[in-house]
Design a protein around this motif. Structure first.
Motif, short mmCIF file in Angstrom:
data_model
loop_
_atom_site.label_atom_id
_atom_site.label_comp_id
_atom_site.label_asym_id
_atom_site.label_seq_id
_atom_site.Cartn_x
_atom_site.Cartn_y
_atom_site.Cartn_z
N LEU A 83 0.82 -1.20 0.00
CA LEU A 83 0.00 0.00 0.00
C LEU A 83 0.86 1.26 0.00
O LEU A 83 0.56 2.23 -0.70
N LEU A 84 1.94 1.24 0.77
CA LEU A 84 2.83 2.40 0.86
C LEU A 84 3.44 2.75 -0.50
O LEU A 84 3.43 3.91 -0.93
N HIS A 85 3.96 1.74 -1.17
CA HIS A 85 4.69 1.96 -2.43
C HIS A 85 3.84 1.64 -3.66
O HIS A 85 4.32 1.77 -4.78
N GLU A 86 2.58 1.22 -3.42
CA GLU A 86 1.68 0.81 -4.51
C GLU A 86 2.38 -0.17 -5.44
O GLU A 86 2.36 -0.05 -6.67
N LYS A 87 2.99 -1.17 -4.84
CA LYS A 87 3.75 -2.15 -5.63
C LYS A 87 3.02 -3.47 -5.74
O LYS A 87 2.11 -3.76 -4.98
N TYR A 88 3.47 -4.22 -6.72
CA TYR A 88 2.88 -5.50 -7.10
C TYR A 88 1.47 -5.29 -7.67
O TYR A 88 0.50 -5.91 -7.24
N GLU A 89 1.41 -4.38 -8.64
CA GLU A 89 0.14 -4.16 -9.33
C GLU A 89 -0.15 -5.34 -10.25
O GLU A 89 0.74 -5.88 -10.90
N VAL A 90 -1.41 -5.74 -10.26
CA VAL A 90 -1.86 -6.81 -11.16
C VAL A 90 -2.72 -6.15 -12.24
O VAL A 90 -3.77 -5.57 -11.94
N LYS A 91 -2.25 -6.23 -13.47
CA LYS A 91 -2.97 -5.61 -14.59
C LYS A 91 -3.06 -6.61 -15.73
O LYS A 91 -2.05 -7.01 -16.30
N VAL A 92 -4.26 -7.02 -16.04
CA VAL A 92 -4.48 -7.98 -17.13
C VAL A 92 -4.48 -7.22 -18.45
O VAL A 92 -5.16 -6.20 -18.59
N PRO A 93 -3.71 -7.67 -19.44
CA PRO A 93 -3.70 -7.02 -20.76
C PRO A 93 -5.11 -6.86 -21.31
O PRO A 93 -5.95 -7.78 -21.18
N GLU A 94 -5.39 -5.73 -21.91
CA GLU A 94 -6.75 -5.39 -22.29
C GLU A 94 -7.37 -6.41 -23.24
O GLU A 94 -8.56 -6.73 -23.13
N GLU A 95 -6.60 -6.94 -24.18
CA GLU A 95 -7.15 -7.91 -25.12
C GLU A 95 -7.68 -9.15 -24.40
O GLU A 95 -8.76 -9.66 -24.71
N ILE A 96 -6.92 -9.62 -23.41
CA ILE A 96 -7.36 -10.77 -22.62
C ILE A 96 -8.49 -10.38 -21.69
O ILE A 96 -9.47 -11.11 -21.52
N ALA A 97 -8.36 -9.19 -21.08
CA ALA A 97 -9.38 -8.74 -20.13
C ALA A 97 -10.75 -8.61 -20.79
O ALA A 97 -11.78 -8.98 -20.19
N GLN A 98 -10.79 -8.10 -22.02
CA GLN A 98 -12.08 -7.95 -22.71
C GLN A 98 -12.77 -9.29 -22.90
O GLN A 98 -13.99 -9.41 -22.71
N LYS A 99 -12.00 -10.30 -23.28
CA LYS A 99 -12.59 -11.63 -23.48
C LYS A 99 -12.97 -12.28 -22.16
O LYS A 99 -14.01 -12.93 -22.05
N ALA A 100 -12.13 -12.08 -21.15
CA ALA A 100 -12.39 -12.70 -19.84
C ALA A 100 -13.55 -12.05 -19.11
O ALA A 100 -14.20 -12.68 -18.27
N ARG A 101 -13.80 -10.79 -19.44
CA ARG A 101 -14.88 -10.08 -18.75
C ARG A 101 -16.25 -10.67 -19.08
O ARG A 101 -17.17 -10.62 -18.26
N ILE A 102 -16.38 -11.27 -20.24
CA ILE A 102 -17.68 -11.82 -20.66
C ILE A 102 -18.13 -12.95 -19.74
O ILE A 102 -19.23 -12.90 -19.18
N PRO A 103 -17.32 -14.01 -19.53
CA PRO A 103 -17.76 -15.07 -18.60
C PRO A 103 -17.86 -14.62 -17.17
O PRO A 103 -18.70 -15.14 -16.41
N ILE A 104 -17.04 -13.64 -16.76
CA ILE A 104 -17.13 -13.14 -15.39
C ILE A 104 -18.44 -12.38 -15.19
O ILE A 104 -19.12 -12.54 -14.18
N ASP A 105 -18.80 -11.54 -16.16
CA ASP A 105 -20.07 -10.81 -16.07
C ASP A 105 -21.25 -11.76 -16.02
O ASP A 105 -22.23 -11.53 -15.30
N ARG A 106 -21.16 -12.85 -16.78
CA ARG A 106 -22.23 -13.84 -16.72
C ARG A 106 -22.30 -14.46 -15.33
O ARG A 106 -23.40 -14.74 -14.83
N MET A 107 -21.14 -14.72 -14.74
CA MET A 107 -21.11 -15.27 -13.39
C MET A 107 -21.76 -14.31 -12.40
O MET A 107 -22.58 -14.73 -11.56
N LEU A 108 -21.43 -13.04 -12.50
CA LEU A 108 -21.93 -12.06 -11.54
C LEU A 108 -23.43 -11.80 -11.72
O LEU A 108 -24.10 -11.32 -10.79
N SER A 109 -23.95 -12.14 -12.88
CA SER A 109 -25.38 -11.90 -13.13
C SER A 109 -26.24 -13.05 -12.62
O SER A 109 -27.48 -12.92 -12.54
N ILE A 110 -25.61 -14.17 -12.27
CA ILE A 110 -26.35 -15.34 -11.78
C ILE A 110 -25.92 -15.60 -10.34
O ILE A 110 -24.89 -16.22 -10.08
N VAL A 111 -26.68 -15.11 -9.38
CA VAL A 111 -26.30 -15.26 -7.96
C VAL A 111 -27.46 -15.87 -7.18
O VAL A 111 -28.57 -15.96 -7.66
#
Length: 311
Positions: A283-311
């Motif tokens: 937290l102090l140094h804002e280190k070890y950021e996890v950033k998924v490349p946008e091309e992968i993130a766009q595709k991965a967001r679809i199944p995750i959004d589907r997961m979040l819509s079914i609770v």
């Protein structure tokens, strides 16, 4: 100890940060977190937070999921080596090859997977909503379920769906399958047994209960399901079959009850890698950021959004 806690709280306000912690984290991390929960609950918190910084005290795939859900946030993990034995049982190349063997199948991936695997999936699930997600898929569709074979067998048994299931497992939960439940029952005859569906024993208990004992006091739940059950239960003794980190939260919720792990050795070394000191440094140094490349993130967001819509 108080000094570092005060500093973490100060930095959190200064940086408009939120701390998310999984139920398996060490007690000190759970106590300082803004939200403690299972994978689904923490994903939901990541999706709706107004914070600028998300500090994810869990394992790497969880931080990746937060990055995918909230691409405008800075997502930090206090220890980048906090991995997952289950997530490592399949990679994107293996999934692509499996899909080619079953053209037209619907891919249902447990959230305990890498971003690259999620990007090749149709749905993500957690142990909380896996049954509901599978039930939402048309019955004529073939399902490829990955990577946890125990959760897959459990979901198949509950839903009656014939699924192809990847042969993966969590090393902690898999070992729980070797536990002698007759012995546990003899030690705690009046206890409620709460079992995670990733456990090697879950399907055996559900399908072959007579091999063990009368299953009337056995319940198969996600970690958050265990929390909710204990809140509502009148029982004062519980035997828990999952990673031992959850016992801390259970004791806080209902301290008058007694909790016993099926095995004291049910410890995920990856979940225990994050400490207050590492949280502070991250937290102090804002280190070890996890950033998924946008091309992968766009595709991965679809199944995750589907997961979040079914609770």
């Amino acid at each position: 100890m108080n000094d570092i806690i005060n500093e973490i709280n100060r930095l959190k306000k200064e940086k408009n940060a939120v701390i998310l912690a999984h139920n398996y984290q060490i007690p000190e991390i759970q106590d300082i977190a803004d939200f403690v929960g299972d994978s689904l609950g923490l994903s939901q918190q990541a999706a709706k937070t107004d914070a600028d910084v998300i500090v994810f005290c869990g394992v790497h795939f969880m931080a990746e999921t937060a990055s995918i859900i909230s691409p405008d946030k800075k997502v930090l993990i206090p220890d980048p080596e906090a991995g997952c034995s289950l997530a490592s049982t399949i990679d994107a190349e293996q999934l692509i090859a499996w899909k080619k063997e079953h053209p037209g199948a619907v891919v249902v991936s447990y959230v305990n997977t890498t971003a690259e695997v999620k990007a090749e999936s149709d749905y993500c699930v957690t142990s909380s909503n896996a049954v509901k997600v599978v039930e939402s898929i048309p019955k004529e569709k073939k399902i490829l379920f990955l990577p946890d074979r125990f959760l897959g067998m459990y979901v198949s048994a509950v839903t009656g769906r014939n699924m192809e299931i990847w042969n993966g497992a969590c090393h902690v939960h898999e070992k729980i399958g070797d536990i002698n439940f007759d012995d546990a029952r003899a030690k705690h005859p009046n206890a409620e047994f709460l079992i995670h569906p990733e456990c090697g024993c879950s399907t055996s208990c559900m399908l072959k209960s007579q091999l063990y004992f009368d299953c009337k006091n056995i319940h198969i739940f996600s970690t958050e399901g265990m929390i909710n059950y204990v809140k509502e239960s009148d029982a004062d003794e519980f035997v828990i079959a999952t990673e031992v980190g959850i016992l801390h939260r259970l004791k806080k919720i209902k301290p008058q009850s007694n909790y016993f792990p099926v095995s004291d050795e049910s410890v995920c070394e990856y979940m225990k890698m994050i400490t207050l000191e590492k949280l502070y440094e991250s937290l102090l140094h804002e280190k070890y950021e996890v950033k998924v490349p946008e091309e992968i993130a766009q595709k991965a967001r679809i199944p995750i959004d589907r997961m979040l819509s079914i609770v």
